[in-house]
Design a protein around this motif. Structure first.
Motif, short mmCIF file in Angstrom:
data_model
loop_
_atom_site.label_atom_id
_atom_site.label_comp_id
_atom_site.label_asym_id
_atom_site.label_seq_id
_atom_site.Cartn_x
_atom_site.Cartn_y
_atom_site.Cartn_z
N GLY A 1 0.88 -1.22 0.08
CA GLY A 1 -0.04 -0.05 -0.08
C GLY A 1 0.96 1.13 -0.01
O GLY A 1 2.19 1.17 -0.06
N PRO A 2 0.26 2.49 -0.23
CA PRO A 2 0.80 3.74 0.14
C PRO A 2 1.27 3.92 1.33
O PRO A 2 0.65 3.63 2.19
CB PRO A 2 -0.01 4.74 -0.60
N VAL A 3 2.61 4.69 1.42
CA VAL A 3 2.75 5.34 2.90
C VAL A 3 1.81 6.42 3.11
O VAL A 3 1.92 7.55 2.10
CB VAL A 3 4.36 5.56 3.05
N TRP A 4 1.07 6.54 4.18
CA TRP A 4 0.56 7.71 4.41
C TRP A 4 0.69 8.26 5.82
O TRP A 4 0.64 7.63 6.83
CB TRP A 4 -1.05 7.24 4.65
N SER A 5 1.63 9.41 5.66
CA SER A 5 2.05 9.87 7.04
C SER A 5 2.94 9.26 7.74
O SER A 5 2.97 8.93 9.06
CB SER A 5 0.99 10.49 8.02
N ALA A 6 3.94 8.58 7.23
CA ALA A 6 4.66 7.39 7.55
C ALA A 6 4.06 6.19 8.26
O ALA A 6 4.76 5.54 9.24
CB ALA A 6 5.50 8.18 8.69
N LYS A 7 2.75 5.92 7.85
CA LYS A 7 2.28 4.95 8.34
C LYS A 7 1.35 3.97 7.25
O LYS A 7 1.23 4.65 6.17
CB LYS A 7 0.89 5.36 9.47
N VAL A 8 0.98 2.85 7.75
CA VAL A 8 0.25 1.93 6.73
C VAL A 8 -1.09 2.51 6.49
O VAL A 8 -1.64 3.11 7.53
CB VAL A 8 0.02 0.49 7.55
N SER A 9 -1.57 2.77 5.28
CA SER A 9 -2.67 3.17 4.63
C SER A 9 -4.04 2.26 5.59
O SER A 9 -3.81 1.21 5.99
CB SER A 9 -2.97 2.96 3.35
N THR A 10 -5.00 3.15 5.81
CA THR A 10 -6.04 2.40 6.43
C THR A 10 -6.85 1.20 6.01
O THR A 10 -7.00 0.26 6.63
CB THR A 10 -6.92 3.45 6.96
N PRO A 11 -6.75 1.17 4.62
CA PRO A 11 -7.34 -0.18 3.81
C PRO A 11 -6.45 -1.09 4.22
O PRO A 11 -7.03 -2.36 4.38
CB PRO A 11 -7.39 0.43 2.30
N VAL A 12 -5.18 -0.91 4.01
CA VAL A 12 -4.35 -2.08 4.36
C VAL A 12 -4.21 -2.49 5.78
O VAL A 12 -4.35 -3.55 6.24
CB VAL A 12 -2.81 -1.82 3.97
N ARG A 13 -4.42 -1.49 6.73
CA ARG A 13 -4.70 -1.97 8.08
C ARG A 13 -5.93 -2.89 8.18
O ARG A 13 -6.33 -3.70 9.16
CB ARG A 13 -4.96 -0.54 8.95
N SER A 14 -7.00 -2.36 7.54
CA SER A 14 -8.38 -3.23 7.64
C SER A 14 -8.12 -4.57 7.26
O SER A 14 -8.46 -5.60 7.81
CB SER A 14 -9.32 -2.68 6.62
N PHE A 15 -7.22 -4.72 6.25
CA PHE A 15 -6.77 -6.48 5.92
C PHE A 15 -5.93 -6.71 7.10
O PHE A 15 -6.21 -7.94 7.16
CB PHE A 15 -5.93 -6.20 4.50
N LEU A 16 -4.83 -6.26 7.26
CA LEU A 16 -4.25 -6.76 8.38
C LEU A 16 -4.83 -7.22 9.67
O LEU A 16 -4.56 -8.32 10.12
CB LEU A 16 -2.67 -5.76 8.60
N GLN A 17 -5.82 -6.63 9.92
CA GLN A 17 -6.78 -6.97 11.05
C GLN A 17 -7.38 -8.07 10.88
O GLN A 17 -7.80 -8.80 11.88
CB GLN A 17 -7.94 -5.92 11.27
N GLN A 18 -7.53 -8.77 9.63
CA GLN A 18 -8.04 -9.96 9.62
C GLN A 18 -7.20 -11.27 9.55
O GLN A 18 -7.60 -12.18 9.41
CB GLN A 18 -8.74 -10.02 8.14
N LEU A 19 -5.88 -10.93 9.57
CA LEU A 19 -4.86 -11.84 9.63
C LEU A 19 -4.95 -12.59 11.20
O LEU A 19 -3.62 -13.00 11.34
CB LEU A 19 -3.38 -11.46 9.18
N THR A 20 -5.94 -12.92 11.86
CA THR A 20 -5.61 -13.23 13.23
C THR A 20 -5.18 -14.75 13.14
O THR A 20 -4.79 -14.93 14.30
CB THR A 20 -6.88 -13.12 14.03
N ASN A 21 -5.39 -15.59 12.23
CA ASN A 21 -4.79 -16.93 12.36
C ASN A 21 -3.70 -17.32 11.54
O ASN A 21 -3.31 -18.48 11.36
CB ASN A 21 -6.12 -17.76 12.02
#
Length: 159
Positions: free
Chosen positions: A81-101
């Motif tokens: 994803g793109p770097v947004w303010s030195a952070k992970v973009s919020t759509p990518v964060r939404s995906f990463l939250q689903q990697l619980t297993n």
């Protein structure tokens, strides 16, 4: 044994999608683009940054609008994803939250304007069950001649 690879990316401007396509060419992996509702982000990058910062403040990340494959069928996830303010973009964060297993390897790839800041640390903090390895970041200008760099990164990753 071949490494089964999934490339997952969100691209606000199209730059990260170009990097994801190049990675797909190098790795031979499957690919899925993350999507959000069309009205989620404005066309202006500064206004988009403001929206994303508000989403982070309120913990109201955007919903992904596309179906995702079973990530547990893969050994390696390349998440971009793109770097947004030195952070992970919020759509990518939404995906990463689903990697619980997910128990495999996760590597970030990202595009930036030359200042990724603490992007990889932020990314690693969001992945709790998998092994996060060093990623690769490029600017739009570096994409044209990136195949050798991507190939080298990929070969080191799967050693």
């Amino acid at each position: 044994m071949a490494t089964k690879t999934l490339i997952v990316d969100y691209s606000w401007s199209g730059t990260t999608a170009k990097l994801a396509a190049a990675l797909q060419h190098v790795t031979g992996g499957d690919r899925v683009d993350l999507t959000v509702a069309a009205e989620t982000f404005p066309n202006d990058m500064y206004a988009t940054s403001d929206v994303a910062n508000q989403q982070l403040t309120t913990q109201q990340l955007p919903a992904l609008t596309n179906a995702l494959p079973d990530v547990n069928a893969y050994d390696v996830l390349l998440v971009g994803g793109p770097v947004w303010s030195a952070k992970v973009s919020t759509p990518v964060r939404s995906f990463l939250q689903q990697l619980t297993n997910f128990q495999g390897t996760v590597a970030p790839f990202y595009t930036d304007a030359g200042t990724p800041g603490g992007y990889e640390d932020d990314f690693a903090s969001l992945v709790t069950t998998a092994t996060v390895v060093p990623g690769i970041g490029l600017t739009a200008g570096e994409l044209r001649d990136a195949e050798q760099q991507l190939t080298s990164w990929w070969q080191n990753l799967i050693k």
